[in-house]
Design a protein around this motif. Structure first.
Motif, short mmCIF file in Angstrom:
data_model
loop_
_atom_site.label_atom_id
_atom_site.label_comp_id
_atom_site.label_asym_id
_atom_site.label_seq_id
_atom_site.Cartn_x
_atom_site.Cartn_y
_atom_site.Cartn_z
N VAL A 116 0.83 -1.20 0.00
CA VAL A 116 0.00 0.00 0.00
C VAL A 116 0.87 1.25 0.00
O VAL A 116 0.65 2.19 -0.77
CB VAL A 116 -0.96 -0.01 1.21
N GLY A 117 1.89 1.26 0.86
CA GLY A 117 2.79 2.41 0.91
C GLY A 117 3.60 2.58 -0.36
O GLY A 117 3.79 3.71 -0.85
N VAL A 118 4.09 1.48 -0.92
CA VAL A 118 4.89 1.55 -2.14
C VAL A 118 4.04 2.03 -3.32
O VAL A 118 4.49 2.87 -4.12
CB VAL A 118 5.53 0.18 -2.45
N ALA A 119 2.81 1.52 -3.43
CA ALA A 119 1.93 1.98 -4.51
C ALA A 119 1.61 3.46 -4.34
O ALA A 119 1.56 4.22 -5.33
CB ALA A 119 0.64 1.16 -4.54
N SER A 120 1.43 3.90 -3.11
CA SER A 120 1.20 5.33 -2.86
C SER A 120 2.41 6.15 -3.32
O SER A 120 2.26 7.19 -3.98
CB SER A 120 0.96 5.57 -1.37
N ALA A 121 3.61 5.67 -2.96
CA ALA A 121 4.83 6.38 -3.35
C ALA A 121 4.96 6.47 -4.87
O ALA A 121 5.39 7.50 -5.41
CB ALA A 121 6.05 5.67 -2.75
N ARG A 153 -3.52 5.32 -5.93
CA ARG A 153 -3.89 6.36 -6.91
C ARG A 153 -4.94 7.30 -6.32
O ARG A 153 -4.87 8.53 -6.51
CB ARG A 153 -4.42 5.69 -8.18
N PHE A 154 -5.91 6.75 -5.60
CA PHE A 154 -6.98 7.55 -5.01
C PHE A 154 -6.40 8.59 -4.05
O PHE A 154 -6.75 9.77 -4.10
CB PHE A 154 -7.93 6.60 -4.28
N VAL A 155 -5.49 8.16 -3.18
CA VAL A 155 -4.91 9.07 -2.19
C VAL A 155 -4.00 10.09 -2.88
O VAL A 155 -3.97 11.27 -2.49
CB VAL A 155 -4.17 8.29 -1.10
N ALA A 156 -3.26 9.68 -3.89
CA ALA A 156 -2.43 10.63 -4.63
C ALA A 156 -3.28 11.72 -5.26
O ALA A 156 -2.88 12.90 -5.30
CB ALA A 156 -1.61 9.90 -5.69
N ASP A 157 -4.45 11.36 -5.76
CA ASP A 157 -5.36 12.37 -6.30
C ASP A 157 -5.79 13.37 -5.23
O ASP A 157 -5.87 14.58 -5.48
CB ASP A 157 -6.60 11.69 -6.90
N ASP A 179 -4.49 19.17 8.16
CA ASP A 179 -4.63 19.58 6.77
C ASP A 179 -3.72 18.82 5.82
O ASP A 179 -4.03 18.70 4.63
CB ASP A 179 -4.35 21.09 6.64
N ASN A 180 -2.60 18.32 6.32
CA ASN A 180 -1.63 17.67 5.44
C ASN A 180 -1.38 16.21 5.80
O ASN A 180 -0.35 15.65 5.42
CB ASN A 180 -0.30 18.43 5.45
N LEU A 181 -2.32 15.60 6.51
CA LEU A 181 -2.22 14.17 6.84
C LEU A 181 -3.27 13.41 6.06
O LEU A 181 -4.47 13.70 6.16
CB LEU A 181 -2.41 13.94 8.34
N PHE A 182 -2.82 12.40 5.29
CA PHE A 182 -3.72 11.60 4.46
C PHE A 182 -3.59 10.13 4.88
O PHE A 182 -2.50 9.63 5.13
CB PHE A 182 -3.37 11.77 2.98
N LEU A 183 -4.72 9.44 4.92
CA LEU A 183 -4.76 8.05 5.35
C LEU A 183 -4.88 7.11 4.14
O LEU A 183 -5.58 7.39 3.17
CB LEU A 183 -5.96 7.81 6.26
N ASN A 184 -4.19 5.99 4.23
CA ASN A 184 -4.34 4.89 3.27
C ASN A 184 -4.22 3.61 4.09
O ASN A 184 -3.22 2.91 4.04
CB ASN A 184 -3.26 4.97 2.19
#
Length: 416
Positions: free
Chosen positions: A11-16, A394-398, A373-378
Motif C-alpha cells: 500500500v505504501g509503495v503503490a502510494s509512493a 492512486r486515489f490518495v495521490a489524487d 490539513d496535510n495528513l492523508f490516510l491509506n
C-alpha cells in the motif's frame, strides 16, 4: 511537494509510485530492511475483486459467536481482556445487517475493480514481473447450501461489474484439473475470470526498486517511527530512529501499526489486527498443482500458484499484535492442502509465516485527509490489501494533488 509515506508495504509503495508520478519528492519510511516484509510478505497471493463481499453480515455474526467455543473454524476469536478488541467488536456488530453489508460490499467492489485497472497500468508502465497470472480464480463449496449462499453473494457483485460463471463439480474440475482428487467432496463453485494471482512481496520490492531508479523516491529502511509532531492543524515531522523527517504532506500507510501511530496525535482509527497464516512450498509435480488461484469457501482456505511455488493461506485470528506462530497453528491448513493437492508440493519444505491484517469493522479501507490539513490516510485494507493497493494509492495521490478522484469517494473517506 515533499511527501513522506509512513509504511513500506504494498500500500505504501503503490502510494509512493503515484505520488512520484505527480512530481512530488517522496520519502518512504519503513521499519524493516526491505519493502513488503510484513503483511505484504506472505499473503494468499490473490488479487480478487471477487472477494469483495464484506465480512460483517448476519451470517458472519453467527460464525464469530461460534468461534468463541469452537477451535475448528477459520475464524478464531478468543474471549480476553482487550479494550481495543471489544470496542472494535461493537463497531463490527453495527455493520452486521443485510443493508449495511450491501453498502460496504459495493464500496469495496468499486475500489477493487478500479485497483485492477491501476495494477494493469503499473505493469505496462514499469514492466515489473511478480509471477502474476490472469487465469482467474475459482471459489468452490463442499455443500449445496453454502454454494447457494455463495451464489447469492456473487450475484450482487455480478450486477455491479464482476464477471462470474456458476459451475458444477465437473465443470469446476475442467477449469482447475488439480481439484480432481477432491472432486467427490465438492458441490460446485464460481469461476471469476477477472480475478488474478501474483506475489505481492515481489511486486512491492520490484516496484520500490523501480521508484528509486526511475522516480527518485527515497526509502529509509530499518527506520522505526517513534512519534509524529504537529503544530496546530499541520503535521510537521515524523520522529524516527534515523532523525526527524520533515515534509509538506504525510501519507499514513503503516498497516496494523497505523492506529497506534495515529492515536498519538488524536486520530482515532477503528482498525484491529487480524492474524493470518500461510504456507509456501516448492511445487513437486506440475501436473498435480493448481494453475490458478482458488478459495475453499467452507474451510476458509485460499491458494495461489506463484511460478514454481504453491501458496496456501488461512485463518482470521483475533490475537492482538502477536504475529508469532507454532507448528500446530498450521495443522488444519496442512490437512486441507494435502486433501486438495496430495501430490502437488513438497510439504516437508513448506515455509511457515504469520502476519497481521489491518481490519476495519466494515471491511472497507479508510482513505483521505484526517484531522490535520496535510495528513492523508491509506489504511485498513484488511485481507485484501494486495487487491486494493494500486487503486487506493492512486486515489490518495489524487487527494494529495487536490484532484477529483476517478471513482466515487462515497464510503471511502475518513470520518471522525
Amino acid at each position: 511537494m515533499r511527501v513522506a509515506v509512513l509504511g513500506g508495504g504494498v500500500v505504501g509503495v503503490a502510494s509512493a509510485y503515484y505520488l512520484a508520478e505527480d512530481g512530488h519528492e517522496v520519502t518512504v519510511i519503513e521499519r524493516r530492511d526491505q519493502a513488503a516484509s510484513e503483511t505484504s510478505y506472505g499473503n494468499a497471493g490473490l488479487i480478487t475483486p471477487g472477494d469483495s463481499y464484506a465480512w460483517a453480515s448476519p451470517a458472519a455474526l453467527v460464525m464469530f459467536l461460534r468461534s468463541l467455543y469452537r477451535r475448528d473454524l477459520g475464524i478464531k476469536m478468543r474471549a480476553h481482556v482487550d479494550p481495543a478488541l471489544w470496542s472494535w467488536s461493537l463497531k463490527f456488530l453495527r455493520q452486521c445487517t443485510h443493508a449495511q453489508a450491501r453498502v460496504n460490499t459495493l464500496c469495496k467492489l468499486r475500489l477493487a475493480l478500479y485497483a485492477r485497472d491501476c495494477l494493469t497500468q503499473i505493469v505496462a508502465r514499469t514492466g515489473i514481473s511478480f509471477d502474476m497470472s490472469d487465469r482467474g480464480v475459482v471459489y468452490f463449496y463442499r455443500w449445496q447450501r453454502t454454494l447457494d449462499h455463495g451464489l447469492a453473494h456473487m450475484r450482487l457483485l455480478a450486477e455491479h461489474g464482476l464477471t462470474i460463471e456458476a459451475v458444477d463439480r465437473d465443470a469446476l474440475v475442467r477449469i482447475e484439473p488439480a481439484l480432481a482428487p477432491a472432486r467427490d467432496k465438492l458441490a460446485g463453485g464460481i469461476f471469476s475470470p477477472m480475478d488474478r494471482t501474483g506475489d505481492s512481496c515481489h511486486f512491492g520490492r520490484k516496484l520500490a526498486a523501480w521508484c528509486v531508479e526511475h522516480a527518485g523516491v527515497r526509502f529509509l529502511h530499518s527506520t522505526s517511527i517513534s512519534g509524529i509532531e504537529t503544530e496546530g492543524r499541520t503535521v510537521r515531522r515524523a520522529v524516527t530512529s534515523k532523525g526527524p523527517v520533515e515534509a509538506d504532506a504525510f501519507v499514513l500507510a503503516a498497516g496494523s501499526e497505523s492506529p497506534r501511530l495515529a492515536g498519538r496525535i488524536g486520530v482515532r482509527l477503528p482498525i484491529y489486527p487480524v492474524k493470518g497464516y500461510s504456507l509456501t512450498l516448492p511445487i513437486r509435480d506440475l501436473a498435480a498443482a493448481p494453475s490458478m488461484g482458488g478459495v475453499d469457501e467452507d474451510k476458509l482456505i485460499a491458494f495461489s500458484r506463484l511460478g514454481d511455488r504453491l501458496r496456501l493461506a488461512a485463518t482470521a485470528e483475533f490475537a492482538g499484535y502477536d504475529s508469532g506462530h507454532r507448528p500446530r497453528d498450521f495443522q488444519a491448513l496442512l490437512a486441507v492442502a494435502r486433501e486438495l493437492f496430495p501430490e502437488a508440493g513438497d510439504y516437508d519444505r513448506a515455509e511457515r509465516w504469520a502476519g497481521l491484517r489491518p481490519m476495519t469493522p466494515s471491511s472497507v479501507p479508510i482513505l483521505g485527509r484526517a484531522v490535520y490539513d496535510n495528513l492523508f490516510l491509506n489504511v485498513g485494507h484488511g485481507h485484501v490489501g494486495w487487491t486494493l493497493c494500486c487503486g487506493s494509492g492512486r486515489f490518495v495521490a489524487d487527494l494529495v494533488a487536490a484532484r477529483k478522484t476517478a471513482i466515487d469517494p462515497e464510503g471511502l473517506l475518513y470520518a471522525a
